[in-house]
Design a protein around this motif. Structure first.
Motif, PDB file in Angstrom:
ATOM      1  N   LYS A 138      16.323  -0.246 -10.553  1.00  0.00           N
ATOM      2  CA  LYS A 138      17.003   1.032 -10.776  1.00  0.00           C
ATOM      3  C   LYS A 138      15.974   2.137 -10.586  1.00  0.00           C
ATOM      4  CE  LYS A 138      19.659   3.607 -14.219  1.00  0.00           C
ATOM      5  NZ  LYS A 138      20.261   3.546 -15.559  1.00  0.00           N
ATOM      6  N   PHE A 139      16.294   3.106  -9.732  1.00  0.00           N
ATOM      7  CA  PHE A 139      15.406   4.255  -9.528  1.00  0.00           C
ATOM      8  C   PHE A 139      16.211   5.444  -9.019  1.00  0.00           C
ATOM      9  CE2 PHE A 139      15.287   2.015  -5.429  1.00  0.00           C
ATOM     10  CZ  PHE A 139      15.454   3.044  -4.524  1.00  0.00           C
ATOM     11  N   LYS A 140      15.574   6.597  -9.072  1.00  0.00           N
ATOM     12  CA  LYS A 140      16.171   7.832  -8.553  1.00  0.00           C
ATOM     13  C   LYS A 140      15.535   8.143  -7.206  1.00  0.00           C
ATOM     14  CE  LYS A 140      16.898  11.279 -11.369  1.00  0.00           C
ATOM     15  NZ  LYS A 140      16.625  12.418 -12.264  1.00  0.00           N
ATOM     16  N   GLY A 141      16.375   8.505  -6.249  1.00  0.00           N
ATOM     17  CA  GLY A 141      15.844   8.841  -4.936  1.00  0.00           C
ATOM     18  C   GLY A 141      16.719   9.873  -4.257  1.00  0.00           C
ATOM     19  N   ILE A 142      16.259  10.276  -3.092  1.00  0.00           N
ATOM     20  CA  ILE A 142      17.018  11.222  -2.279  1.00  0.00           C
ATOM     21  C   ILE A 142      17.618  10.421  -1.121  1.00  0.00           C
ATOM     22  CG2 ILE A 142      15.084  11.965  -0.823  1.00  0.00           C
ATOM     23  CD1 ILE A 142      16.222  14.856  -1.099  1.00  0.00           C
ATOM     24  N   THR A 143      18.844  10.753  -0.766  1.00  0.00           N
ATOM     25  CA  THR A 143      19.553   9.952   0.223  1.00  0.00           C
ATOM     26  C   THR A 143      19.358  10.489   1.637  1.00  0.00           C
ATOM     27  OG1 THR A 143      21.555  11.269  -0.046  1.00  0.00           O
ATOM     28  CG2 THR A 143      21.325   9.322  -1.455  1.00  0.00           C
ATOM     29  N   GLY A 144      19.404   9.565   2.565  1.00  0.00           N
ATOM     30  CA  GLY A 144      19.349   9.912   3.974  1.00  0.00           C
ATOM     31  C   GLY A 144      20.502   9.233   4.681  1.00  0.00           C
ATOM     32  N   LEU A 145      21.322  10.009   5.367  1.00  0.00           N
ATOM     33  CA  LEU A 145      22.456   9.461   6.107  1.00  0.00           C
ATOM     34  C   LEU A 145      22.232   9.687   7.587  1.00  0.00           C
ATOM     35  CD1 LEU A 145      23.569   9.939   3.191  1.00  0.00           C
ATOM     36  CD2 LEU A 145      25.782  10.306   4.232  1.00  0.00           C
ATOM     37  N   ASN A 146      22.732   8.767   8.379  1.00  0.00           N
ATOM     38  CA  ASN A 146      22.578   8.872   9.811  1.00  0.00           C
ATOM     39  C   ASN A 146      23.834   8.290  10.453  1.00  0.00           C
ATOM     40  OD1 ASN A 146      21.873   8.182  12.564  1.00  0.00           O
ATOM     41  ND2 ASN A 146      19.733   8.438  11.986  1.00  0.00           N
ATOM     42  N   LYS A 147      24.383   9.004  11.425  1.00  0.00           N
ATOM     43  CA  LYS A 147      25.611   8.541  12.080  1.00  0.00           C
ATOM     44  C   LYS A 147      25.442   7.175  12.741  1.00  0.00           C
ATOM     45  CE  LYS A 147      27.722  13.052  13.091  1.00  0.00           C
ATOM     46  NZ  LYS A 147      26.818  13.919  12.329  1.00  0.00           N
ATOM     47  N   LYS A 148      24.197   6.795  13.056  1.00  0.00           N
ATOM     48  CA  LYS A 148      23.960   5.503  13.711  1.00  0.00           C
ATOM     49  C   LYS A 148      24.007   4.343  12.722  1.00  0.00           C
ATOM     50  CE  LYS A 148      21.047   7.365  17.374  1.00  0.00           C
ATOM     51  NZ  LYS A 148      19.772   8.050  17.414  1.00  0.00           N
ATOM     52  N   PHE A 149      23.951   4.643  11.436  1.00  0.00           N
ATOM     53  CA  PHE A 149      23.948   3.575  10.434  1.00  0.00           C
ATOM     54  C   PHE A 149      25.332   2.940  10.353  1.00  0.00           C
ATOM     55  CE2 PHE A 149      20.428   5.425   7.456  1.00  0.00           C
ATOM     56  CZ  PHE A 149      19.521   5.333   8.487  1.00  0.00           C
ATOM     57  N   PRO A 150      25.375   1.646  10.026  1.00  0.00           N
ATOM     58  CA  PRO A 150      26.676   1.022   9.760  1.00  0.00           C
ATOM     59  C   PRO A 150      27.361   1.718   8.579  1.00  0.00           C
ATOM     60  CG  PRO A 150      24.914  -0.619   9.858  1.00  0.00           C
ATOM     61  CD  PRO A 150      24.269   0.724   9.891  1.00  0.00           C
ATOM     62  N   GLU A 151      28.675   1.536   8.475  1.00  0.00           N
ATOM     63  CA  GLU A 151      29.430   2.151   7.389  1.00  0.00           C
ATOM     64  C   GLU A 151      28.850   1.727   6.038  1.00  0.00           C
ATOM     65  OE1 GLU A 151      34.086   2.663   6.024  1.00  0.00           O
ATOM     66  OE2 GLU A 151      33.570   1.206   7.564  1.00  0.00           O
ATOM     67  N   ASN A 152      28.845   2.648   5.090  1.00  0.00           N
ATOM     68  CA  ASN A 152      28.358   2.396   3.726  1.00  0.00           C
ATOM     69  C   ASN A 152      26.881   2.016   3.669  1.00  0.00           C
ATOM     70  OD1 ASN A 152      30.636   3.115   2.364  1.00  0.00           O
ATOM     71  ND2 ASN A 152      31.460   1.042   2.252  1.00  0.00           N
ATOM     72  N   THR A 153      26.091   2.443   4.663  1.00  0.00           N
ATOM     73  CA  THR A 153      24.649   2.184   4.656  1.00  0.00           C
ATOM     74  C   THR A 153      23.917   3.521   4.677  1.00  0.00           C
ATOM     75  OG1 THR A 153      24.983   0.114   5.856  1.00  0.00           O
ATOM     76  CG2 THR A 153      22.752   1.008   5.841  1.00  0.00           C
ATOM     77  N   ILE A 154      22.957   3.677   3.760  1.00  0.00           N
ATOM     78  CA  ILE A 154      22.161   4.902   3.678  1.00  0.00           C
ATOM     79  C   ILE A 154      20.697   4.496   3.519  1.00  0.00           C
ATOM     80  CG2 ILE A 154      24.042   6.202   2.580  1.00  0.00           C
ATOM     81  CD1 ILE A 154      22.450   5.934  -0.105  1.00  0.00           C
ATOM     82  N   LEU A 155      19.825   5.480   3.578  1.00  0.00           N
ATOM     83  CA  LEU A 155      18.444   5.319   3.126  1.00  0.00           C
ATOM     84  C   LEU A 155      18.361   5.968   1.760  1.00  0.00           C
ATOM     85  CD1 LEU A 155      16.200   6.328   6.160  1.00  0.00           C
ATOM     86  CD2 LEU A 155      16.237   4.111   5.021  1.00  0.00           C
ATOM     87  N   ILE A 156      17.599   5.376   0.859  1.00  0.00           N
ATOM     88  CA  ILE A 156      17.332   6.053  -0.405  1.00  0.00           C
ATOM     89  C   ILE A 156      15.878   5.808  -0.765  1.00  0.00           C
ATOM     90  CG2 ILE A 156      18.196   4.129  -1.825  1.00  0.00           C
ATOM     91  CD1 ILE A 156      19.201   6.457  -3.795  1.00  0.00           C
ATOM     92  N   GLY A 157      15.201   6.871  -1.182  1.00  0.00           N
ATOM     93  CA  GLY A 157      13.788   6.760  -1.523  1.00  0.00           C
ATOM     94  C   GLY A 157      13.251   8.100  -1.967  1.00  0.00           C
ATOM     95  N   ARG A 158      11.952   8.236  -1.867  1.00  0.00           N
ATOM     96  CA  ARG A 158      11.287   9.474  -2.277  1.00  0.00           C
ATOM     97  C   ARG A 158      10.239   9.836  -1.237  1.00  0.00           C
ATOM     98  NH1 ARG A 158      10.648   9.990  -8.032  1.00  0.00           N
ATOM     99  NH2 ARG A 158       9.620  11.938  -7.536  1.00  0.00           N
ATOM    100  N   HIS A 159       9.889  11.108  -1.208  1.00  0.00           N
ATOM    101  CA  HIS A 159       8.736  11.545  -0.433  1.00  0.00           C
ATOM    102  C   HIS A 159       7.504  11.295  -1.305  1.00  0.00           C
ATOM    103  CE1 HIS A 159      11.942  13.641   1.758  1.00  0.00           C
ATOM    104  NE2 HIS A 159      11.139  13.466   2.786  1.00  0.00           N
ATOM    105  N   VAL A 160       6.538  10.573  -0.736  1.00  0.00           N
ATOM    106  CA  VAL A 160       5.350  10.171  -1.490  1.00  0.00           C
ATOM    107  C   VAL A 160       4.121  10.838  -0.876  1.00  0.00           C
ATOM    108  CG1 VAL A 160       3.880   8.216  -2.147  1.00  0.00           C
ATOM    109  CG2 VAL A 160       6.373   7.956  -2.148  1.00  0.00           C
ATOM    110  N   MET A 161       3.295  11.417  -1.744  1.00  0.00           N
ATOM    111  CA  MET A 161       2.038  12.023  -1.317  1.00  0.00           C
ATOM    112  C   MET A 161       0.902  11.131  -1.802  1.00  0.00           C
ATOM    113  SD  MET A 161       0.563  15.880  -1.900  1.00  0.00           S
ATOM    114  CE  MET A 161       0.284  15.790  -3.663  1.00  0.00           C
ATOM    115  N   THR A 162       0.133  10.582  -0.864  1.00  0.00           N
ATOM    116  CA  THR A 162      -0.973   9.704  -1.237  1.00  0.00           C
ATOM    117  C   THR A 162      -2.160  10.532  -1.733  1.00  0.00           C
ATOM    118  OG1 THR A 162      -0.231   8.189   0.461  1.00  0.00           O
ATOM    119  CG2 THR A 162      -2.398   7.790  -0.461  1.00  0.00           C
ATOM    120  N   CYS A 163      -2.579  11.538  -0.943  1.00  0.00           N
ATOM    121  CA  CYS A 163      -3.710  12.353  -1.425  1.00  0.00           C
ATOM    122  C   CYS A 163      -3.501  13.841  -1.202  1.00  0.00           C
ATOM    123  CB  CYS A 163      -5.029  11.884  -0.808  1.00  0.00           C
ATOM    124  SG  CYS A 163      -5.173  12.290   0.928  1.00  0.00           S
TER     125      CYS A 163
END
Length: 140
Positions: free
Chosen positions: A49-74
């Protein structure tokens, strides 16, 4: 002549890996993602379980998204989106591109056409829109 002793033990992760649901706090996303990407297979079959920001793309199959976070290493120059392909449950709120959401689901490592090989897929059981975390960029 002083003998320096190095601590060989790894720092414990800031979440309970053995819990029924691994709950990743907002401040721990970068640490979780680093651990996850070092050995994805150990997370296969785990519920998370985590909180993220979603990414949708018309090329993705139905009901498929990206979810994650922007990460800064340094520094600001190395900010990268670190996320997972996520298959949404049948009955879910409408998710739009760049929505913040809290997701709970099971990670499986399997073939997906978007990866063109095996990769991690989060099969969401629940996803709810949420407020952004205090710090939108995840850091270590």
């Amino acid at each position: 002549d002083e003998h320096l002793e190095y601590d060989e033990t790894e720092d414990p992760l800031p979440f309970d890996f053995n819990a029924d649901i691994i709950e990743v706090a907002d401040r721990d996303y970068a640490l979780w993602y680093r651990d996850f990407s070092e050995d994805m297979s150990k997370y296969s079959g785990k519920k998370i379980k985590f909180k993220g920001i979603t990414g949708l793309n018309k090329k993705f199959p139905e009901n498929t998204i990206l979810i994650g976070r922007h990460v800064m290493t340094c520094c600001v120059d190395d900010i990268e989106f670190k996320g997972l392909l996520c298959v949404l449950p049948e009955d879910h709120d409408e998710i739009k591109n760049r929505d913040w959401a809290t997701v709970t689901g099971c990670i499986n490592i399997q073939y997906h056409p978007l990866y063109t090989q095996e990769g991690p897929i989060l099969f969401a059981e629940e996803i709810e829109k949420s407020l952004p975390p205090e710090e939108e960029i995840a850091t270590f």
